[in-house]
Design an enzyme around this catalytic site. Sequence first.
Site, PDB file in Angstrom:
ATOM      1  N   HIS A 155      45.410  33.158  38.664  1.00 33.40           N
ATOM      2  CA  HIS A 155      44.353  32.442  39.663  1.00 33.40           C
ATOM      3  C   HIS A 155      43.034  31.933  38.979  1.00 33.40           C
ATOM      4  O   HIS A 155      42.265  31.854  39.527  1.00 33.40           O
ATOM      5  CB  HIS A 155      44.203  33.130  41.026  1.00 33.40           C
ATOM      6  CG  HIS A 155      45.248  34.082  41.530  1.00 33.40           C
ATOM      7  ND1 HIS A 155      46.223  33.500  42.347  1.00 33.40           N
ATOM      8  CD2 HIS A 155      46.058  35.106  41.092  1.00 33.40           C
ATOM      9  CE1 HIS A 155      47.094  34.240  42.618  1.00 33.40           C
ATOM     10  NE2 HIS A 155      47.206  35.437  42.134  1.00 33.40           N
ATOM     11  N   SER A 276      29.087  10.335  24.841  1.00 29.25           N
ATOM     12  CA  SER A 276      28.749   9.900  25.964  1.00 29.25           C
ATOM     13  C   SER A 276      27.707   8.615  25.834  1.00 29.25           C
ATOM     14  O   SER A 276      26.913   8.923  24.662  1.00 29.25           O
ATOM     15  CB  SER A 276      28.150  10.765  26.773  1.00 29.25           C
ATOM     16  OG  SER A 276      27.081  10.108  27.685  1.00 29.25           O
ATOM     17  N   LYS A 282      26.469  15.236  24.933  1.00 32.20           N
ATOM     18  CA  LYS A 282      27.854  15.568  25.248  1.00 32.20           C
ATOM     19  C   LYS A 282      28.809  15.385  24.099  1.00 32.20           C
ATOM     20  O   LYS A 282      28.470  14.591  22.970  1.00 32.20           O
ATOM     21  CB  LYS A 282      28.194  14.228  26.129  1.00 32.20           C
ATOM     22  CG  LYS A 282      27.701  14.669  27.466  1.00 32.20           C
ATOM     23  CD  LYS A 282      27.932  15.725  28.266  1.00 32.20           C
ATOM     24  CE  LYS A 282      29.266  15.730  28.854  1.00 32.20           C
ATOM     25  NZ  LYS A 282      29.366  14.913  29.912  1.00 32.20           N
ATOM     26  N   GLU A 289      41.727  15.180  28.154  1.00 30.28           N
ATOM     27  CA  GLU A 289      41.761  14.547  29.548  1.00 30.28           C
ATOM     28  C   GLU A 289      42.811  13.246  29.319  1.00 30.28           C
ATOM     29  O   GLU A 289      43.401  13.160  30.524  1.00 30.28           O
ATOM     30  CB  GLU A 289      40.356  13.806  29.487  1.00 30.28           C
ATOM     31  CG  GLU A 289      39.488  15.089  29.796  1.00 30.28           C
ATOM     32  CD  GLU A 289      38.034  14.630  29.898  1.00 30.28           C
ATOM     33  OE1 GLU A 289      37.734  13.887  30.453  1.00 30.28           O
ATOM     34  OE2 GLU A 289      37.102  14.896  28.895  1.00 30.28           O
TER      35      GLU A 289
END
Length: 461
Positions: A155, A276, A282, A289
């Site tokens: 979980h 970024s 970043k 992704e």
Amino acid sequence: MQLWQGRFTKEVDSRVNDFNSSIRFDQRMAAEDITGSMAHAAMLTGQGILSEEDGAAIQEGLAGILADLQSGALAIDPAAEDIHTFVESELTKRIGDAGKRLHTGRSRNDQVAVDLRLWLRQAAGDLNEKMAALCDALLKQAAAHAADVMPGYTHLQRAQPVTFGHHLLAYVQMLLRDMDRLADWKKRMNYSPLGCGALAGTTHPIDRAATAAALGFAGPCENSLDGVSDRDYCIELAADIATCMMHLSRLSEEIILWCSWEFRFIELDDAFTTGSSIMPQKKNPDVNELIRGKTGRVYGDLTTLLVMMKGLPLAYNKDMQEDKEAIFDAVDTLSLCLTTLAPLIDTMKVLPDNLRAAASKGFINATDCADYLAKKGMPFRDAYKLTGQLVALCIKGGLTLDTLPLAQYKAMSGLFEEDIYAAIDLGACCALRKSLGGPAPESVAAQLESAKARLEGLRTF
Ligand code: ARG
């Protein structure tokens, strides 16, 4: 120019030509189309259906076309209806009438089916090799971090201690099954549709076993209608690819979490991350992704194939031309993902101190505390409840099970002794989980060895 003139009194509307044409995507099967034609022509010659001279002219002509395509001397005509039309027209241009005899005893329906099977067999072999390379990278990191304790999760809540190596080896198992699925797929798909003709075979005395053997198939497809009209091998391969993508997507999701500042379990190599345009701090896991995102697209390819086939009467229907873009996309996407993910895993830096720090919070040794009491005779259900009360006590006092004073343990149960601290020590919790498949160092070492051995067996496709 179409292959099927004769009964028509008008030119086909140019919009229909464009709509009908598949050369844009089936040109990828040029080499397979030529190989298939060479085997067909050799068989026709062997059976005395073609003369030796015609047979030799065809072999030489086809070999020349293949060489010229490979060298770039010959460009594929984008106006051709499909790759089969292009090769046959080019052959006839080069060798004259003999070229027009090549299609004896064959249809484009069995031709396209054989081309696609040949192409996919090769492509699956390439995918298999790339899956093996990803396993190599995972095995390297697993071996290097076999003893680095981290929290295992259920979980997404810290649950019980495992090691980073143990965690990565779970993905190796998935990939080994993915490779095994490809090998299993090959067993079923590796039969030749060549000679099934349009749907009903041929009256020419062809030798289907000979062409099947020449093309590396285990034998000919047994039923001519089935040979030209099923695409279950595309569906099955797409399902195998989708399953592998699902595995890569889960691994990618974990990598995305692990390299966030919240987890900080790993750091990706600069060469495998992106920045970024506005936020200078970043370092983004774009590769992972994209893998997660592309998984949906591959599921779409599988759905395309399943839905495309479900209502088709036997035998060939033009709907089936839609098979190639879907299965090519699935193959290309998985291939790209594997190519990028293997070096990303190989170069990522694991941060063992952070793994251990996370493992020491979250009470992941609570089960071990309950087990301690159970081993001293308390029924497990009671031990579970008492440990739960201890956890609540710790949370209230800002403590962990490791820092809770012995007096407080003893106040809850006389079974607690000084040895409770050794029993709930993180390293010990891991080391004691020696059950087969568990995170104890010897168990992880055994898993590593067995995974390596299985991988060796799966490398040859
Ligand atoms: N381009 C076609 C396909 O991919 C080749 C087979 C054509 N056969 C036919 N009967 N029109 O399916």
